[in-house]
Write a protein that holds these residues in place. Structure first.
Motif, PDB file in Angstrom:
ATOM      1  N   ILE A  63     -21.797   2.894  31.174  1.00 15.50           N
ATOM      2  CA  ILE A  63     -22.381   3.339  29.915  1.00 15.50           C
ATOM      3  C   ILE A  63     -21.790   4.699  29.541  1.00 15.50           C
ATOM      4  CG2 ILE A  63     -24.528   3.919  28.727  1.00 15.50           C
ATOM      5  CD1 ILE A  63     -25.981   2.166  30.770  1.00 15.50           C
ATOM      6  N   GLY A  64     -21.422   4.849  28.293  1.00 11.55           N
ATOM      7  CA  GLY A  64     -20.871   6.127  27.852  1.00 11.55           C
ATOM      8  C   GLY A  64     -20.645   6.121  26.359  1.00 11.55           C
ATOM      9  N   CYS A  65     -20.438   7.290  25.779  1.00  9.62           N
ATOM     10  CA  CYS A  65     -20.231   7.399  24.337  1.00  9.62           C
ATOM     11  C   CYS A  65     -18.855   6.871  23.961  1.00  9.62           C
ATOM     12  CB  CYS A  65     -20.391   8.853  23.898  1.00  9.62           C
ATOM     13  SG  CYS A  65     -19.227   9.988  24.681  1.00  9.62           S
ATOM     14  N   ASN A  66     -18.667   6.603  22.680  1.00  6.42           N
ATOM     15  CA  ASN A  66     -17.379   6.143  22.194  1.00  6.42           C
ATOM     16  C   ASN A  66     -16.310   7.195  22.473  1.00  6.42           C
ATOM     17  OD1 ASN A  66     -18.426   3.748  21.167  1.00  6.42           O
ATOM     18  ND2 ASN A  66     -18.890   4.649  19.174  1.00  6.42           N
ATOM     19  N   GLY A  67     -15.144   6.733  22.917  1.00  4.97           N
ATOM     20  CA  GLY A  67     -14.053   7.648  23.216  1.00  4.97           C
ATOM     21  C   GLY A  67     -14.094   8.228  24.613  1.00  4.97           C
ATOM     22  N   ALA A  68     -15.060   7.782  25.433  1.00  2.94           N
ATOM     23  CA  ALA A  68     -15.188   8.325  26.792  1.00  2.94           C
ATOM     24  C   ALA A  68     -14.186   7.709  27.768  1.00  2.94           C
ATOM     25  CB  ALA A  68     -16.611   8.108  27.307  1.00  2.94           C
ATOM     26  N   GLY A  69     -13.507   6.633  27.351  1.00  2.66           N
ATOM     27  CA  GLY A  69     -12.492   6.035  28.218  1.00  2.66           C
ATOM     28  C   GLY A  69     -12.933   4.777  28.929  1.00  2.66           C
ATOM     29  N   LYS A  70     -14.022   4.160  28.459  1.00  2.00           N
ATOM     30  CA  LYS A  70     -14.536   2.962  29.141  1.00  2.00           C
ATOM     31  C   LYS A  70     -13.529   1.810  29.081  1.00  2.00           C
ATOM     32  CE  LYS A  70     -18.201   2.668  26.548  1.00  2.00           C
ATOM     33  NZ  LYS A  70     -17.860   3.804  25.653  1.00  2.00           N
TER      34      LYS A  70
END
Length: 216
Positions: free
Chosen positions: A45-52
């Protein structure tokens, strides 16, 4: 969290150590360390642009990275030829096409054009694949007639043939209604228990992640 116990394990997981990705001089990921073992359902889980998505592409060996990504069995020994299933955020195709679910599923394993027809044995095999995701009734439906949730379940069936060691899901139900989301995650959770596969999921839905994932 889904705490059902896995009775046995014959599949493998993935271990990532000090993995970094640098693109055009920009650091996208730095010193990532994580492990997903067979039978686990891990959510990222992470914000957009975090590299997921970058992380998933590195595991799929689609981009260059530094560090170590290795597949291991339940004893920690390296696995050379792990099979990875992948369900993307969306699947783009010509919705006016006459290609059916049967045509689509059969095209991957059949070297002959779909207009030559399908053998009864192939149809039976594909029905078995669709049964796993509760979609046998869609076998003759055109792809363009499917709802978003139905298409994602077809993609899941596709990714499960053959049953992978690691199943990667990159926000696979974006735009799908709540009932479709819950059904999709339940299917994945049941399949990871049945086949003891490792599941790595990128998602923004905290409620469903809390319900079905085993770690995050």
């Amino acid at each position: 969290m889904d705490n059902r116990q896995i009775k046995s394990c014959g599949k493998c997981g993935v271990e990532i150590s000090n993995m970094s990705v640098v693109t055009d001089g920009k650091t996208i990921l730095k010193d990532v360390n994580l492990s997903v073992h067979c039978g686990e359902f891990m959510a990222i889980i992470g914000c957009n642009g975090a590299g997921k998505t970058t992380l998933l592409k590195a595991i799929l060996n689609e981009i260059k990275y530094s560090g170590d990504i290795r597949f291991v069995d339940h004893c920690g020994c390296g696995v050379e030829h792990a099979h990875v299933g992948y369900v993307p955020q969306s699947f783009y195709f010509d919705k006016s096409s006459s290609v059916s679910v049967l045509d689509f599923m059969n095209s991957y394993h059949n070297p002959y054009p779909v207009f030559l027809g399908h053998k009864a044995k192939k149809r039976k095999n594909i029905l078995e694949m669709l049964k796993k995701v509760e979609c046998t009734h869609l076998i003759d439906r055109k792809l363009g007639e499917l709802s978003g949730g139905e298409m994602q379940r077809i993609m899941l069936a596709f990714a499960l043939n053959p049953v992978p060691d690691l199943l990667i899901l990159d926000e696979p139900i974006s735009g799908v209604d709540q009932r479709g989301m819950d059904l999709f995650y339940k299917l994945v959770a049941d399949l990871r228990c049945e086949h003891h596969i490792a599941v790595l999921l990128v998602s923004h839905d905290f409620a469903l992640v809390e319900k079905y994932a085993t770690k995050a």
